[in-house]
Structure formats: C-alpha cells, structure tokens
Design an enzyme around this catalytic site. Structure first.
Site, PDB file in Angstrom:
ATOM      1  NE  ARG A  54      -2.438  -1.118   3.642  1.00  0.00           N
ATOM      2  CZ  ARG A  54      -1.836  -0.320   4.530  1.00  0.00           C
ATOM      3  NH1 ARG A  54      -2.045   1.337   3.659  1.00  0.00           N
ATOM      4  NH2 ARG A  54      -1.285  -0.821   5.536  1.00  0.00           N
ATOM      5  CE1 TYR A  69       2.147  -7.673  -3.801  1.00  0.00           C
ATOM      6  CE2 TYR A  69       1.372  -6.180  -1.887  1.00  0.00           C
ATOM      7  CZ  TYR A  69       1.891  -7.393  -2.795  1.00  0.00           C
ATOM      8  OH  TYR A  69       2.055  -8.776  -1.763  1.00  0.00           O
ATOM      9  CG  HIS A  98      -7.509  -1.990  10.528  1.00  0.00           C
ATOM     10  ND1 HIS A  98      -6.235  -1.332  10.860  1.00  0.00           N
ATOM     11  CD2 HIS A  98      -7.714  -3.141   9.590  1.00  0.00           C
ATOM     12  CE1 HIS A  98      -5.148  -2.345  10.163  1.00  0.00           C
ATOM     13  NE2 HIS A  98      -6.005  -3.323   9.791  1.00  0.00           N
ATOM     14  CG  ASP A 153      -7.612  -6.392   7.610  1.00  0.00           C
ATOM     15  OD1 ASP A 153      -7.251  -6.200   8.761  1.00  0.00           O
ATOM     16  OD2 ASP A 153      -7.714  -5.690   6.641  1.00  0.00           O
TER      17      ASP A 153
HETATM   18  C1  OXD Z   1      -3.037  -3.596   6.504  1.00  0.00           C
HETATM   19  C2  OXD Z   1      -3.635  -4.844   5.677  1.00  0.00           C
HETATM   20  O1  OXD Z   1      -2.095  -2.955   5.923  1.00  0.00           O
HETATM   21  O2  OXD Z   1      -4.486  -5.716   6.397  1.00  0.00           O
HETATM   22  O3  OXD Z   1      -3.613  -3.785   6.718  1.00  0.00           O
HETATM   23  O4  OXD Z   1      -3.123  -5.569   4.182  1.00  0.00           O
HETATM   24 MN    MN Z   2      -5.364  -4.637   7.973  1.00  0.00          MN
END
Ligand code: OXD
Ligand code: MN
Length: 605
Positions: free
Chosen positions: A77, A217, A246, A293
C-alpha cells in the site's frame, strides 16, 4: 463504436451509464461483466498464466493455486499516494493527504484517458458482507486487471447475485481501477503491468467514489478492502450511526459452551490474524474465526452492536506464518489460493521466511532470481501475501456468514509496547474506552526506518484508514456510546502482548497463551473475573489470569500487570502532543479523560 462485451450487463441505469462513460474514456478493447462463477475464476487464472503473471503450483501440493510475482516497484500500500478528496480540507483532517475533488478529478481524468487500450475492462459487482445482509454494502469495481478480478472473487462476494440485490438502486460505491499501462497495437504485455512512479489511490467520500491508478497490488487495487470497507465505509458509518473498523472478530467459547464474540483493533505487525485463529492453551476453551481484518457493526433490535466480517477471504502477510505461529492460516491456504511475492520451490510449491524451520536448499525468489540459504537475501518480499478463502479456515465459525451478524461483548485495542502498557486493562466506561482507543500506539522496531522504540500513535489502528477527520471520528465513537444503555455496550480492553523485562526479553509468551487473557475478559463479561481498580483502568489481580501450566519467569505476572506511574505520566506528555494535532476537533470528553488520568496517577504516587 460499441465495445465487444461478454457476461450479462446490468440493467441498473446508473451502473450502465457509468460503465459506458468509463469505457468511452478508458477505451478498453473489450468489456466483461463478472458473474462470480467458478468458471470465471478459472479463466482469470488461465489468463494470468498465459500472460506470464502467474505460474500454476503443483496440483498435489497446492491444488488450484497460483504463484504470482509483482513488479518490484509495486509491492505494498502506498500511503503517501493515498488521498481523501472531501469537499473541504478540514473534513480530511491532519492525518490524511488531501486534494480538492475538482483538482483530483482533473488529474485522474487525464491519467484514465485511453488507459485501458489493448486490455479488457472488467466490471465487478461485489458485496462487502453476506449478500443481502442489512449490515452489508454493495460496490462495483471497474478494473483492467485479471489479478484483481481473481482476488476480488476470493476476498468479496462477486457477481450476478449482487446485481439482483442492487436492483435499480444507485446506492453503491463506485470504484475505478487501472494498472495504468495501456498497450499499443501489437505491443507485448509485461507480466505485471503497472505505473510504478505514478500511483494514485484516491477517495471521494462525499460521493462514495474511489479512483485508483498505477498499482495492481493489494489494498491499492482490491478496492473492496481498505478503500471501500474502511475509508469510504467509515464516512458512511459516521453519517448513518454505525462503525466500520480495522478489527478482527473472534468467537470465544468456554468449557460449558457459553459464547462471547470479541473484536480487536491492532496496528500492522501486532498479530491480528494470529489472534483471530489462535489455538487456546487453556484446556476446554475454543476460539473460532469470524474475520481477521475488518468489522462492520450496526445496532441490533436488542440494542447491542452486531458485527459482520465484510470480507470473504484472508489477504494475509505470508512471512512469519508457520505451523508454530498460525497453523490455521497455513491450513486455510492449503488450496485454491493466490500467493504473491513469495518464493517458489523446485517442486512447484511456495515458501517464505520462517515457514519451515529448515530453509529449502534452493528456491526461485520473488524477483525471479535463484536463491539458496546464506545467499544474503530474503527469498520472499516482507509484504508477500496469500489470498485464500475464509471458508477453508479449519476454525471458521459456522455463523461467520450470518447476515444479522454476531453480538459483540468486548473490544480489544492493542499495540506493541515494550514498557508502560500492562498485559490487559479494562476501561471504566465506554468514554474511557474511547480514550484508550484514541491513545493507541506502537513502538517502531529495528526493521522499520526511523528511530527504534519511537512511539507512533495509531488511534483505533485506523491512522491510514479513517476517511475523515480523526477528531470527528473520536466524536462519532463517543456518540455511539450514547445510543444504547451502558450494559449493552461492548466492554473495552487495552492489551499489550509485547511488554519486556528490564533485561529485554518478552514477559508474555503470546500466541495460544493469549487465550488466558481472553478467558479473563470472558469472565468480566459474565460479571466475574478478579479485578482491581487502578489509576489507568481495571486490571486483573495476578491470580485473575489463569496461569496453570504457563511457562513464565518468576515475577513476570506482577511485572506484566504493574502500573508504571512515572511511565504513564511521561506517556501523558506524548498524548498532549498527539492530541494537539486535532486542535479544536478533539472532543472535550477526551481532554477530560486525559486530565482525569493525570490526576489519578499523581494521586497514586
Ligand atoms: C493492512 C492489511 O495493511 O490488512 O492493514 O493489509
Ligand atoms: Mn489490515
């Protein structure tokens, strides 16, 4: 001229118009409307293999699975290229990059012009959460990447069934993604097309839109995950009175068969996936997984918060995952999985650092070079991933797809702290719990650039994922606490598995032994559990944590549960600086919580 189209185009007028306009602008050679079928998934794998993006893995070792390597410039990211384009900059707040929607639309409009030449434009209708669930949300991602289509098949629910639920509604999140690599007539494609130096991950929260360019990605390209389910959904949640977080979701069952559901927010590299699937060391206790997640939580008719996992798969970090650290994750990924930026074994399986105690004698590494032990390089990229269906997890809870969600009894907030923060601490009230979430922090490790041991605040583990002003986000959490009677709210806990002894060793074994902490939390939810009120919150007495059979050094429990008054007072100074970022948007209630903490600490000196 109309573009050759396959699949069954939606009759939804808003969607049809948007797809047509996007095709006119991006100029793909073909359009495919995704139906979400297994045949479509197989076709994506076939296309990736044909293009050199993927290698099929050995059918006996890893059935139905492929091995993919990205461009070395497109591996994670990109937070510095991620923008929240709300109408006013003040709405994005100090923790997000901002550009005005008009300016960003102009930039993206130019990049998108003709960007899909030579490629297929895929239209992916997807549901975040069980299709038709009142907690779920619908999105449509347009992309020019077969890799994205295949990953979205695993990570979300894709296809015609989603369009059936959407009907003619215009209530869906619009996500446009391009790898940013148009092809001239006859130009050969590269195995991982992207535009590594020109990436944009942009969000328009006011109109519920996402526009992503240049990266293929993970969270940059699978728009259902971080972009939709966290950044856009956090704004929807604020507007509509729910929570998009999250957080992992786990189901905890005691030996008598009684169940409590728990969520947990932890920053990266703090073991969220491991906790969601842990194998308890306390006899008779069971942990099952709902999600690893993201959690979306809405109010149920009984006044409790109900959570769904909006995802359908795990996009897990591979390195470090082993039969010791997380057997259930490894078993989940035994088949039908996509492995990205891992290493390839000579017999057609994947490998990554710490997967096995003994390193293989030779491998092909993630950038296509031969690798052998001691060669001085890592075989897999540190952010190598497996994409794998949640339904394959050996400990997936049977109700993980229940459309009404599961009622949440407790929420954990945690970080990686060598000192100061005890093993577990229960918030006095919801407001105090929001305070604890707002001061969540983790220490940077030697692996990351910057000073080792430096504290980084990551409130609610949402720093890179909150789609609006973090001060307003705190206020939203506080308001949520006023929407039901206090006893129906989840209890809130601040946990730290990473406290170290003065000699530097970890005091707590972690992994399966975290079930000992979960057991205490369970007991607290039942109105039991030995506890003592301290300046920082309610802590277990050392006898409150079940330590039978625990391999801990003498005095370790006392140290794990010690309230370090001076350390906390120093922490308060750092919180002052952290809070100053939010200026007048910092809710008064949180200022009061900080003042109250200082007072109690001074009084306990
Ligand atoms: C993060 C993921 O970066 O879950 O938190 O990929
Ligand atoms: Mn995550």
């Amino acid at each position: 001229m109309s573009v050759p189209t396959t699949g069954s185009p939606a009759s939804n007028p808003t969607l049809a118009t948007w797809v047509e306009a996007t095709a006119n602008h991006c100029q793909p050679d073909r359009i495919h409307w995704c139906d979400g079928s297994p045949g479509e998934y197989q076709e994506m794998l076939r296309l990736m293999v044909q293009a050199g993006t993927a290698i099929p893995l050995d059918e006996e070792k890893r059935p139905g699975s492929i091995f993919v390597r990205s461009d070395p410039g497109d591996v994670a990211r990109v937070e510095d290229r991620t923008f929240i384009c709300s109408a006013s900059q003040a709405d994005a707040g100090p923790t997000n990059n901002w550009k005005s929607p008009d300016e960003m639309r102009a930039i993206m409009g130019q990049l998108y012009a003709g960007c899909m030449k030579g490629r297929t434009m895929y239209v992916i209708p997807y549901s975040m959460g069980p299709v038709g669930s009142p907690i779920a949300g619908i999105g449509v991602e347009i992309t020019d990447s077969a890799y994205v289509v295949a990953n979205m098949h695993t990570m979300t629910r894709v296809g015609t069934k989603v369009l059936d639920v959407l009907g003619d509604s215009d209530h869906f999140v619009r996500g446009l993604h391009s790898v940013g690599a148009p092809l001239k007539d006859g130009q050969p494609d590269s195995p991982w097309p992207c535009d590594p130096t020109n990436k944009y991950i942009t969000h328009f929260p006011d109109t519920r839109e996402i526009q992503s360019y240049g990266s293929g990605y993970g969270g940059n390209a699978l728009l259902g995950k971080k972009c939709h389910a966290l950044r856009i959904a956090s704004v929807q949640a604020r507007d509509e009175g729910w929570l998009a977080e999250h957080m992992l979701i786990l189901k905890l069952t005691n030996p008598e068969g009684k169940v409590h559901y728990v969520t947990g927010a932890f920053p990266s590299a703090c073991g969220k996936t491991n906790l969601a699937m842990l194998i308890p060391t306390v006899p008779g206790w069971k942990v099952e997984t709902i999600g690893d997640d993201i959690a979306w939580m809405k109010w149920g008719p009984d006044g409790r918060l109900y959570a769904i996992n909006p995802e359908a798969g795990f996009f897990g970090v591979a390195p470090g995952t082993s039969m010791q650290s997380n057997p259930n994750a490894l078993l989940t990924a035994r088949a039908n999985s996509i492995f990205t930026n891992c290493a390839l074994t000579p017999d057609g399986d994947v490998w990554w650092e710490q997967m096995t105690e003994k390193e293989p004698a030779s491998l092909m590494d993630w950038i296509r070079r031969p690798w052998h032990p001691g060669c001085g390089r890592k075989a897999s990229h540190p952010n190598a991933r497996f994409t794998t269906p949640a339904r394959q997890c050996p400990v997936i809870a049977p109700e993980w797809e229940d459309p009404k969600g599961v009622p949440i009894s407790a929420m954990l907030f945690g970080g990686r702290r060598a000192g100061v923060v005890p093993l577990v601490c229960e918030a006095f009230t919801w407001q105090h719990g929001v305070f604890l979430g707002s001061i969540m922090s983790s220490e940077t490790t030697a692996a990351a650039a910057g000073k080792v041991g430096e504290l980084r605040f990551d409130p609610f583990a949402m720093l890179p994922f909150c789609g609006y002003h973090m001060g307003d986000y705190f206020a939203h959490w506080l308001r949520m606490g006023g929407r039901t009677s206090p006893e129906k709210l989840p209890r809130i806990y601040y946990v730290n598995w990473f406290r170290r002894s003065p000699e530097g060793g970890f005091l707590w074994p972690g992994y399966g032994d975290n079930s000992r902490v979960l057991k205490w939390i369970f007991e607290r939810c039942e109105g039991r559990g030995e506890a003592v009120q301290t300046a920082i919150g309610t802590l277990p007495t050392p006898a409150g944590i079940d330590t039978a059979g625990l391999d801990a050094a003498p005095g370790a429990m006392e140290e794990l549960l010690r309230v370090d008054v001076d350390g906390w007072l120093a922490n308060c100074e750092q919180i002052d600086t952290h809070y100053a970022r939010f200026a007048e948007k910092l809710p008064q209630a949180l200022r009061e919580e900080l003042a109250g903490l200082r007072q109690r600490l001074q009084a306990s000196r």
